[in-house]
Write a protein that holds these residues in place. Sequence first.
Motif, PDB file in Angstrom:
ATOM      1  N   ILE A   1     -73.503  77.690  13.618  1.00  0.00           N
ATOM      2  CA  ILE A   1     -73.851  76.269  13.584  1.00  0.00           C
ATOM      3  C   ILE A   1     -72.572  75.453  13.457  1.00  0.00           C
ATOM      4  N   ASN A   2     -72.409  74.502  14.343  1.00  0.00           N
ATOM      5  CA  ASN A   2     -71.187  73.693  14.370  1.00  0.00           C
ATOM      6  C   ASN A   2     -71.073  72.859  13.095  1.00  0.00           C
ATOM      7  N   PRO A   3     -70.013  73.080  12.307  1.00  0.00           N
ATOM      8  CA  PRO A   3     -69.886  72.334  11.044  1.00  0.00           C
ATOM      9  C   PRO A   3     -69.317  70.933  11.259  1.00  0.00           C
ATOM     10  N   PHE A   4     -68.730  70.682  12.408  1.00  0.00           N
ATOM     11  CA  PHE A   4     -68.066  69.402  12.695  1.00  0.00           C
ATOM     12  C   PHE A   4     -67.082  69.014  11.596  1.00  0.00           C
TER      13      PHE A   4
ATOM     14  N   GLU B   1     -75.659  74.510  23.787  1.00  0.00           N
ATOM     15  CA  GLU B   1     -75.559  73.293  24.570  1.00  0.00           C
ATOM     16  C   GLU B   1     -74.234  72.590  24.344  1.00  0.00           C
ATOM     17  N   SER B   2     -74.020  71.552  25.113  1.00  0.00           N
ATOM     18  CA  SER B   2     -72.741  70.864  25.057  1.00  0.00           C
ATOM     19  C   SER B   2     -72.468  70.364  23.641  1.00  0.00           C
ATOM     20  N   GLY B   3     -71.283  70.679  23.122  1.00  0.00           N
ATOM     21  CA  GLY B   3     -70.913  70.235  21.785  1.00  0.00           C
ATOM     22  C   GLY B   3     -71.338  71.192  20.685  1.00  0.00           C
ATOM     23  N   ALA B   4     -71.885  72.315  21.067  1.00  0.00           N
ATOM     24  CA  ALA B   4     -72.388  73.253  20.067  1.00  0.00           C
ATOM     25  C   ALA B   4     -71.270  74.085  19.438  1.00  0.00           C
ATOM     26  N   GLY B   5     -70.123  74.133  20.113  1.00  0.00           N
ATOM     27  CA  GLY B   5     -68.993  74.843  19.508  1.00  0.00           C
ATOM     28  C   GLY B   5     -68.570  76.118  20.218  1.00  0.00           C
ATOM     29  N   LYS B   6     -68.956  76.277  21.490  1.00  0.00           N
ATOM     30  CA  LYS B   6     -68.613  77.501  22.213  1.00  0.00           C
ATOM     31  C   LYS B   6     -67.102  77.674  22.361  1.00  0.00           C
ATOM     32  N   THR B   7     -66.453  76.600  22.818  1.00  0.00           N
ATOM     33  CA  THR B   7     -65.024  76.704  23.078  1.00  0.00           C
ATOM     34  C   THR B   7     -64.252  76.942  21.778  1.00  0.00           C
ATOM     35  N   GLU B   8     -64.636  76.234  20.715  1.00  0.00           N
ATOM     36  CA  GLU B   8     -63.965  76.435  19.423  1.00  0.00           C
ATOM     37  C   GLU B   8     -64.163  77.873  18.956  1.00  0.00           C
ATOM     38  N   THR B   9     -65.375  78.365  19.114  1.00  0.00           N
ATOM     39  CA  THR B   9     -65.667  79.726  18.676  1.00  0.00           C
ATOM     40  C   THR B   9     -64.849  80.739  19.470  1.00  0.00           C
TER      41      THR B   9
ATOM     42  N   LYS C   1     -61.989  80.187  20.700  1.00  0.00           N
ATOM     43  CA  LYS C   1     -60.607  80.100  20.229  1.00  0.00           C
ATOM     44  C   LYS C   1     -60.433  80.846  18.904  1.00  0.00           C
ATOM     45  N   ILE C   2     -61.467  80.779  18.068  1.00  0.00           N
ATOM     46  CA  ILE C   2     -61.397  81.481  16.783  1.00  0.00           C
ATOM     47  C   ILE C   2     -61.319  82.998  17.031  1.00  0.00           C
ATOM     48  N   ALA C   3     -62.092  83.456  18.008  1.00  0.00           N
ATOM     49  CA  ALA C   3     -62.038  84.879  18.362  1.00  0.00           C
ATOM     50  C   ALA C   3     -60.635  85.246  18.864  1.00  0.00           C
TER      51      ALA C   3
ATOM     52  N   ASN D   1     -66.545  65.211  22.764  1.00  0.00           N
ATOM     53  CA  ASN D   1     -65.249  64.630  23.091  1.00  0.00           C
ATOM     54  C   ASN D   1     -64.334  65.587  23.825  1.00  0.00           C
ATOM     55  N   ASN D   2     -64.665  66.857  23.755  1.00  0.00           N
ATOM     56  CA  ASN D   2     -63.815  67.846  24.427  1.00  0.00           C
ATOM     57  C   ASN D   2     -64.710  68.817  25.201  1.00  0.00           C
ATOM     58  N   SER D   3     -65.445  68.264  26.129  1.00  0.00           N
ATOM     59  CA  SER D   3     -66.445  69.063  26.818  1.00  0.00           C
ATOM     60  C   SER D   3     -65.833  69.871  27.965  1.00  0.00           C
ATOM     61  N   SER D   4     -66.108  71.168  27.989  1.00  0.00           N
ATOM     62  CA  SER D   4     -65.606  71.997  29.090  1.00  0.00           C
ATOM     63  C   SER D   4     -66.438  71.715  30.327  1.00  0.00           C
TER      64      SER D   4
ATOM     65  N   ILE E   1     -69.342  79.508  28.685  1.00  0.00           N
ATOM     66  CA  ILE E   1     -70.060  78.866  29.795  1.00  0.00           C
ATOM     67  C   ILE E   1     -70.611  77.534  29.324  1.00  0.00           C
ATOM     68  N   TYR E   2     -70.783  76.596  30.251  1.00  0.00           N
ATOM     69  CA  TYR E   2     -71.445  75.389  29.802  1.00  0.00           C
ATOM     70  C   TYR E   2     -72.950  75.623  29.828  1.00  0.00           C
ATOM     71  N   GLY E   3     -73.594  75.037  28.848  1.00  0.00           N
ATOM     72  CA  GLY E   3     -74.998  75.369  28.649  1.00  0.00           C
ATOM     73  C   GLY E   3     -75.964  74.594  29.523  1.00  0.00           C
TER      74      GLY E   3
HETATM   75  P1  ATP Z   1     -69.183  72.019  25.925  1.00  0.00           P
HETATM   76  O1  ATP Z   1     -70.312  72.778  26.515  1.00  0.00           O
HETATM   77  O2  ATP Z   1     -69.360  70.540  26.114  1.00  0.00           O
HETATM   78  O3  ATP Z   1     -67.845  72.495  26.354  1.00  0.00           O
HETATM   79  P2  ATP Z   1     -68.759  73.377  23.421  1.00  0.00           P
HETATM   80  O4  ATP Z   1     -69.956  74.153  23.008  1.00  0.00           O
HETATM   81  O5  ATP Z   1     -67.643  74.134  24.029  1.00  0.00           O
HETATM   82  O6  ATP Z   1     -69.263  72.179  24.318  1.00  0.00           O
HETATM   83  P3  ATP Z   1     -66.798  72.653  21.472  1.00  0.00           P
HETATM   84  O7  ATP Z   1     -65.892  71.844  22.303  1.00  0.00           O
HETATM   85  O8  ATP Z   1     -66.425  74.047  21.156  1.00  0.00           O
HETATM   86  O9  ATP Z   1     -68.245  72.602  22.109  1.00  0.00           O
HETATM   87  O10 ATP Z   1     -67.079  71.928  20.071  1.00  0.00           O
HETATM   88  C1  ATP Z   1     -67.237  70.538  19.952  1.00  0.00           C
HETATM   89  C2  ATP Z   1     -66.533  70.036  18.706  1.00  0.00           C
HETATM   90  O11 ATP Z   1     -67.168  70.548  17.550  1.00  0.00           O
HETATM   91  C3  ATP Z   1     -65.095  70.505  18.586  1.00  0.00           C
HETATM   92  O12 ATP Z   1     -64.234  69.650  19.269  1.00  0.00           O
HETATM   93  C4  ATP Z   1     -64.877  70.496  17.087  1.00  0.00           C
HETATM   94  O13 ATP Z   1     -64.592  69.187  16.654  1.00  0.00           O
HETATM   95  C5  ATP Z   1     -66.243  70.841  16.520  1.00  0.00           C
HETATM   96  N1  ATP Z   1     -66.360  72.279  16.159  1.00  0.00           N
HETATM   97  C6  ATP Z   1     -66.965  73.250  16.848  1.00  0.00           C
HETATM   98  N2  ATP Z   1     -66.893  74.436  16.214  1.00  0.00           N
HETATM   99  C7  ATP Z   1     -66.209  74.219  15.082  1.00  0.00           C
HETATM  100  C8  ATP Z   1     -65.788  75.042  13.971  1.00  0.00           C
HETATM  101  N3  ATP Z   1     -66.066  76.342  13.917  1.00  0.00           N
HETATM  102  N4  ATP Z   1     -65.113  74.442  12.965  1.00  0.00           N
HETATM  103  C9  ATP Z   1     -64.835  73.135  13.000  1.00  0.00           C
HETATM  104  N5  ATP Z   1     -65.202  72.311  14.002  1.00  0.00           N
HETATM  105  C10 ATP Z   1     -65.876  72.835  15.037  1.00  0.00           C
END
Ligand code: ATP
Length: 754
Positions: free
Chosen positions: A126-129, A176-184, A186-188, A224-227, A444-446
């Motif tokens: 779950i995205n903590p934002f 879905e978009s903004g759920a945190g896939k790309t951040e996750t 990167k953490i991996a 704000n940082n949508s792939s 992938i984008y959702g």
């Molecule tokens: P899209 O499909 O639009 O690319 P996404 O699922 O890749 O969306 P991210 O860009 O990974 O979404 O996440 C959106 C924002 O949520 C990040 O820019 C960051 O601010 C926050 N976020 C996501 N995961 C985390 C996390 N583990 N810790 C802190 N903030 C996070």
Amino acid sequence: DEEGVDPVALSLPSSSKPHDDNTWGDTSSYARNKKIQSFFKLPNGEWELVKILSYSGSESLISLSEGKALKVKNDCLVQSNPVILDGVDDLMQLSFLNEPAVLYNLQYRYNQDMIYTKAGPVLVAINPFKKVPLYGDDYIEGYRRKSIESPHVYAITDTAMGEMVRGSFCPLLYGESGAGKTETAKIAMQYLAALGGGGGIEYEILKTNPVLEAFGNAKTSRNNNSSRFVSFLSLNLVVQSVRVFTYWKHQSRVVQCAEGERSYHVFYQLCAGADHDLREKLNLRNAGEYKYLRQSSCFSISGVDDTEQFGILTEALDVVHITKEDQESVFAMLAAVLWLGNILFTVIDNENHAEVVEDESLTTVAKLLGCSSDQLNRALSTRKMRVGNDTIVQKLTVSQASDSRDALAKSIYACLFDWLVEQINKSLSAGKRRTGRSISILDIYGFESFDRNSFEQFCINYANERLQHHFNRHMFKLEQEEYIQDGIDWARVDFEDNQDCLNLFEKKPLGLLSLLDEESTFPNANDMTFANKLKEHLHSKSCFHGGRGKDFTVNHYAGEVSYDTTGFLEKNRDLLHLESIELLSECSCSLPQIFATSMLTQSEKPVTGPLFKAGGAESQKLSVATKFKGQLFQLMQRLENTTPHFIRCIKPNSLQSPGVYEQGLVLQQLRCCGVLEVVRISRSGFPTKMSHQKFARRYGFLLLESVASQDPLSVSVAILHQFNILPEMYQVGYTKLFFRTGQIGLLENTRNRT
Ligand code: ATP
Ligand code: MG
């Protein structure tokens, strides 16, 4: 909408005690415990965990959080789990698997910054934002030594490392978009980089992120940082090489951008961060002076400094071995795209024919591309057509010319992106042999469903439908394999799949994709004729509904989506005129390989609209939808060769803010991405598993009669008998006991009472 709520809400005097002399089936022991809780649906649709004060017959008296008591019908209540199961780190451990229980459990954990939870084989994130204290060296070390066991991306990545010996491995990120896939993702990668000790290929792979994000991500209304592309990154630690595959870049954003959104980050970074020399060379202006960027009044993202980002980008380009000269050429191409957008046309005759206005934009683009203003003018305002063996030159109207300008801008950008990815791949896998063992990460984008859905959503959702299919198959397979391995009696369950919807897309000749391609070859076809054709041929399909006018609706696994066919044919044909291609191949810009490698080979047989005659020899060119499908199948093939580990990212609110958990939104995603599906599957199976030893230890003391043999299996069986657990409710495997949902809950209650 009161849903069975007794209209009279009773205020509970603080001294009043719930009476516990009622019975409620055989769970009356709950009442005596006075701890009994249940889920109750509030009028706003949210679930609340309430205390049951008393119950009789078909009604209960419950106490709500704000101190109110309420008399409700029992069927408005949904069984909650015993308190010992609060916040369990695997949803499979819940005795009562229902939607509110899953929601509650995730929320319970989310409130304590435990953003990762397992749903059986799936990791839910779950995205903590906000920054959560779950990362960094100590955690990495903990997961590496396996001294921390709670669910985490690190844990999954660590398993990956272990499994790499056996084959390739792939965390798949959905959500879905903004759920945190790309951040996750990167953490991996950070975990991998840390294991590599820094300095190796793992460090370079981290630096691919700023590059890919600058060129492939943008601010959208949801993130704000949508792939805006799909990436499949494959890291081979044995031979120290990395390959990045990118799919389905959204090109239209380069020339078109909705209010409040931005184009790709790199444009703003360049405009803000280029130093004086570079600005001079590229005749660079501020973002606000370019039409492509000015279409939306949004130029900055709060909390992001584009100048600083430009520094990070150039540093990353250095690390992935893009030379300074090449970097400058890349920036020149970007500037060319921006200036192209400023090119204007004038009408030169009474047939609305166009010619480029000779101004700074024209001369700058020509200079940056390395061609003459004349060549550029011709490429944008005329179209060559082959008729038999002759070539005729046709003048374009202003609107056609604008389209060809935009098409040129899009393809320059697309070629640039492909070229960059290719360079990264070359430099990070130079001379390395490719072996099967690798770890891959798919971002992938959702699934997307907006008020208005177009060709892009059509493609994205089709891809997600395929991926869902892959997910389903693996979920069922893995779970059932475990049963079979432990030797329990198990009749394979056929799962309800989304094959019908896939067929709707893929069937030949009467599927959405085939019909789209067919219609795209008819010169006189338009969006309306296409919509009618779909309705004519597909009306009997269960996943398809014809809509009004140019609309049609598909019943996706994640819900119904209505598509507006406006622009479908045009986008599917992907017009890039012969002249533009010729122009680019003749340009003397310093990166001629950009165009030589990617575009010209891909569009060997460039075809313009009128040449799309049915059966014509020129109609060989692949349509966008067909290319898309080809890439999707390639990707699926790659996935089939990996062991998947699924990560489902969840967006807890649409505000992009920390600490807000919107139940409805979470529930909708859980349903969409199949987490509840996995849970549902397990309900028909045996979701609770406990080794013989653990079971005997935990409940053995409840035995009333001693057992002759003290081995865990005999003790376990005796417990099962004593508690009259029905034979169909459990199975005894070689190493574990398998229970249907809810069974452990009863044992657990007895244990707590004793
Ligand atoms: P899209 O499909 O639009 O690319 P996404 O699922 O890749 O969306 P991210 O860009 O990974 O979404 O996440 C959106 C924002 O949520 C990040 O820019 C960051 O601010 C926050 N976020 C996501 N995961 C985390 C996390 N583990 N810790 C802190 N903030 C996070
Ligand atoms: Mg992303």
